[in-house]
Design a protein around this motif. Sequence first.
Motif, PDB file in Angstrom:
ATOM      1  N   ALA A   1      14.216  -3.160  -3.039  1.00 49.18           N
ATOM      2  CA  ALA A   1      15.443  -3.759  -3.541  1.00 49.18           C
ATOM      3  C   ALA A   1      15.139  -4.501  -4.825  1.00 49.18           C
ATOM      4  CB  ALA A   1      16.027  -4.714  -2.511  1.00 49.18           C
TER       5      ALA A   1
ATOM      6  N   GLU B   1      11.878  -6.243  -8.946  1.00 48.44           N
ATOM      7  CA  GLU B   1      12.065  -5.268  -7.873  1.00 48.44           C
ATOM      8  C   GLU B   1      10.925  -5.393  -6.859  1.00 48.44           C
ATOM      9  OE1 GLU B   1      13.070  -0.932  -8.922  1.00 48.44           O
ATOM     10  OE2 GLU B   1      10.982  -0.900  -8.284  1.00 48.44           O
ATOM     11  N   ALA B   2      11.275  -5.469  -5.582  1.00 50.03           N
ATOM     12  CA  ALA B   2      10.264  -5.499  -4.515  1.00 50.03           C
ATOM     13  C   ALA B   2      10.299  -4.152  -3.816  1.00 50.03           C
ATOM     14  CB  ALA B   2      10.587  -6.603  -3.515  1.00 50.03           C
TER      15      ALA B   2
ATOM     16  N   ASN C   1       6.057   1.135   0.690  1.00 47.22           N
ATOM     17  CA  ASN C   1       5.996   2.598   0.755  1.00 47.22           C
ATOM     18  C   ASN C   1       5.728   3.052   2.185  1.00 47.22           C
ATOM     19  OD1 ASN C   1       3.031   3.001   1.192  1.00 47.22           O
ATOM     20  ND2 ASN C   1       2.917   1.912  -0.762  1.00 47.22           N
TER      21      ASN C   1
ATOM     22  N   TYR D   1       2.438   1.748   3.827  1.00 49.36           N
ATOM     23  CA  TYR D   1       2.466   0.303   4.084  1.00 49.36           C
ATOM     24  C   TYR D   1       3.375   0.008   5.273  1.00 49.36           C
ATOM     25  CZ  TYR D   1       0.273  -0.748  -0.461  1.00 49.36           C
ATOM     26  OH  TYR D   1      -0.583  -0.845  -1.526  1.00 49.36           O
TER      27      TYR D   1
ATOM     28  N   ILE E   1       4.149   2.017   7.800  1.00 49.30           N
ATOM     29  CA  ILE E   1       3.484   2.442   9.041  1.00 49.30           C
ATOM     30  C   ILE E   1       2.494   1.364   9.482  1.00 49.30           C
ATOM     31  CG2 ILE E   1       1.826   4.099  10.025  1.00 49.30           C
ATOM     32  CD1 ILE E   1       3.122   6.251   8.194  1.00 49.30           C
ATOM     33  N   SER E   2       1.694   0.882   8.523  1.00 47.24           N
ATOM     34  CA  SER E   2       0.704  -0.155   8.835  1.00 47.24           C
ATOM     35  C   SER E   2       1.381  -1.413   9.354  1.00 47.24           C
ATOM     36  CB  SER E   2      -0.112  -0.522   7.595  1.00 47.24           C
ATOM     37  OG  SER E   2      -1.005   0.509   7.305  1.00 47.24           O
TER      38      SER E   2
ATOM     39  N   ASN F   1       1.290  -3.506  13.042  1.00 47.00           N
ATOM     40  CA  ASN F   1       0.658  -4.828  12.984  1.00 47.00           C
ATOM     41  C   ASN F   1       1.698  -5.944  12.897  1.00 47.00           C
ATOM     42  OD1 ASN F   1      -2.361  -4.293  12.768  1.00 47.00           O
ATOM     43  ND2 ASN F   1      -1.554  -2.945  11.198  1.00 47.00           N
TER      44      ASN F   1
ATOM     45  N   THR G   1       0.669  -9.530  13.644  1.00 48.40           N
ATOM     46  CA  THR G   1      -0.297 -10.281  12.831  1.00 48.40           C
ATOM     47  C   THR G   1       0.054 -10.324  11.356  1.00 48.40           C
ATOM     48  OG1 THR G   1      -1.644  -8.296  12.616  1.00 48.40           O
ATOM     49  CG2 THR G   1      -2.314  -9.852  14.316  1.00 48.40           C
TER      50      THR G   1
ATOM     51  N   PHE H   1       6.198  -9.805   7.454  1.00 42.84           N
ATOM     52  CA  PHE H   1       7.028  -8.746   6.882  1.00 42.84           C
ATOM     53  C   PHE H   1       6.880  -8.658   5.359  1.00 42.84           C
ATOM     54  CE2 PHE H   1      11.303  -7.379   5.329  1.00 42.84           C
ATOM     55  CZ  PHE H   1      11.304  -6.110   5.864  1.00 42.84           C
ATOM     56  N   TYR H   2       6.893  -9.836   4.696  1.00 43.10           N
ATOM     57  CA  TYR H   2       6.901  -9.819   3.222  1.00 43.10           C
ATOM     58  C   TYR H   2       5.604  -9.272   2.638  1.00 43.10           C
ATOM     59  CZ  TYR H   2       4.180 -14.150   3.426  1.00 43.10           C
ATOM     60  OH  TYR H   2       3.195 -15.078   3.670  1.00 43.10           O
TER      61      TYR H   2
ATOM     62  N   PHE I   1       5.548  -5.935   0.861  1.00 39.81           N
ATOM     63  CA  PHE I   1       6.339  -5.745  -0.354  1.00 39.81           C
ATOM     64  C   PHE I   1       5.549  -6.115  -1.593  1.00 39.81           C
ATOM     65  CE2 PHE I   1       9.611  -5.593   2.803  1.00 39.81           C
ATOM     66  CZ  PHE I   1      10.465  -4.620   2.289  1.00 39.81           C
ATOM     67  N   LYS I   2       5.657  -5.276  -2.616  1.00 42.70           N
ATOM     68  CA  LYS I   2       4.946  -5.476  -3.872  1.00 42.70           C
ATOM     69  C   LYS I   2       5.979  -5.545  -4.997  1.00 42.70           C
ATOM     70  CE  LYS I   2       1.159  -5.403  -1.684  1.00 42.70           C
ATOM     71  NZ  LYS I   2       0.350  -6.624  -1.579  1.00 42.70           N
ATOM     72  N   LEU I   3       5.627  -6.293  -6.040  1.00 47.59           N
ATOM     73  CA  LEU I   3       6.619  -6.603  -7.054  1.00 47.59           C
ATOM     74  C   LEU I   3       6.428  -5.890  -8.388  1.00 47.59           C
ATOM     75  CD1 LEU I   3       7.248 -10.413  -6.736  1.00 47.59           C
ATOM     76  CD2 LEU I   3       8.517  -8.507  -5.778  1.00 47.59           C
TER      77      LEU I   3
END
Lengths: 201, 267
Positions: free
Chosen positions: A145, A167-168, A171, A174, A176-177, A181, A184, A187-188, A191-193
Amino acid sequence: MDKLLPKKLIFRFVVILGLLTSSAYAQKSFLKRIEPDQVNLQYAGSIGYFSGGIGYNLLNEKATLSAHYGYVPKNKGGWMSIFTAKFEYKPFAINIKEKIIIHPINPVFFPSYTSGDNFDYQFKTSQYKEGYYFWSSALRLHLGAGTEVKIISHLNSSLKSVSLYAEANTNDLYAISWLENRTTTPFYEMFKLGYGVRVNF
Amino acid sequence: MFYRKICLFLLFISFCGCNADEYSPNQKFNSSTPINVNAREINTLPSKAAGTTIKIAVSGDTQRNYKESEDFVALINSRKDIDFVILNGDISDFGLLLEFNGIYKKYDKLTIPFISVIGNHDLVANGSDVYKRMFGDLNFTFNYAGIKFVCHDTNGREYDFNGTTPNLEWLRKNLTADLKADRLVAFSHVPPTDGDFDPILADPYQNLINQTPGMIASIHSHQHQPQIIRYQNGTGVPFIVTNAIIKRAFTLITITNGQIVAEEINF
């Protein structure tokens, strides 16, 4: 006969002129049609250290479809060339005095393709039996988004507006991983910026 | 209400902003990636007299199971009798920096040194370069308590069984006792009896291990199965295959005066 000659010449001239202008007009409209509605420069955002792209407005400017080329230099963790197609939807627009439009949240989907020896669309079937590695190393499917501030130009130029956006994205791998998990990993963290500027014509 | 949602989203984005700029999921490093972790960890090994009892916790295949890795680290930290940990390959699953970093952060909480060996999943995409920069060479050795530990790459399938991996020439040079260490232990991910080991090298490799004077054991992982011990022709050097972290298991290796005991521990 002689009296007809100038008329014929004029007729021919008009036809040729007509053909020329119509073909020129057709060419212009064709160029106009493929001329992008925007160009874009982006920093990071998982599609390159820097990436550049062109885009088209769709659905009455409520969505854009764009193509990007990005690169990661060696000293930033590359070298890599990345090709991306982006579809962005802009459901909300907040108009501030017809000078600024804020699109607070634009859902975005983009497949990216990394080229190079280390990357394959599919793992070689001669090397691995089917399903040994289930994913593609070259193709990533990103979901995210963005948030965009559009500054409208009131100059009498072809430049309509300039947008700044952040934009964050995450993929397929990520996500699936993260799913496995959830207990542990916050959620954030998946996300990559990225940040960019867009010039709209 | 709507504006508040926007503010929250902007806050969320800026919150993500802490080191979240990413150039590609496949990038080999970023500004916060640690460098040469294996050398750093080996340097922190204390000196111990040859022949004294040492205990090593060995397991591979953390892949992307952070919870199991966390529990393993907590268990090891609660025991005070283990000398060091070997992460015997498949640190990552997709060969991505994010995964290497995730596991590194968990293992870095160990109060004893940990040494990481390359696995087949770690060689996917740019994984090999991620590993080399973060951990170091794919083949390396270190000494501890009079034993030379020879860690190496046996992931033959990743090189399309081209006869280069394991690198027998490098092994011949390095599977040699020296003044400070007259016994040897080998660590590598894929065992020579596995389908992912280069078939033309399986016999020469096992012969080499068996013919090395002072060789105590060759220790592998990869199979995610309860620990097994095999011998090439029923005798000689044991080939120990450990279970996996993702199966919540590790092998506790105890070596006293060249005698080895391998015990699987589940957690």
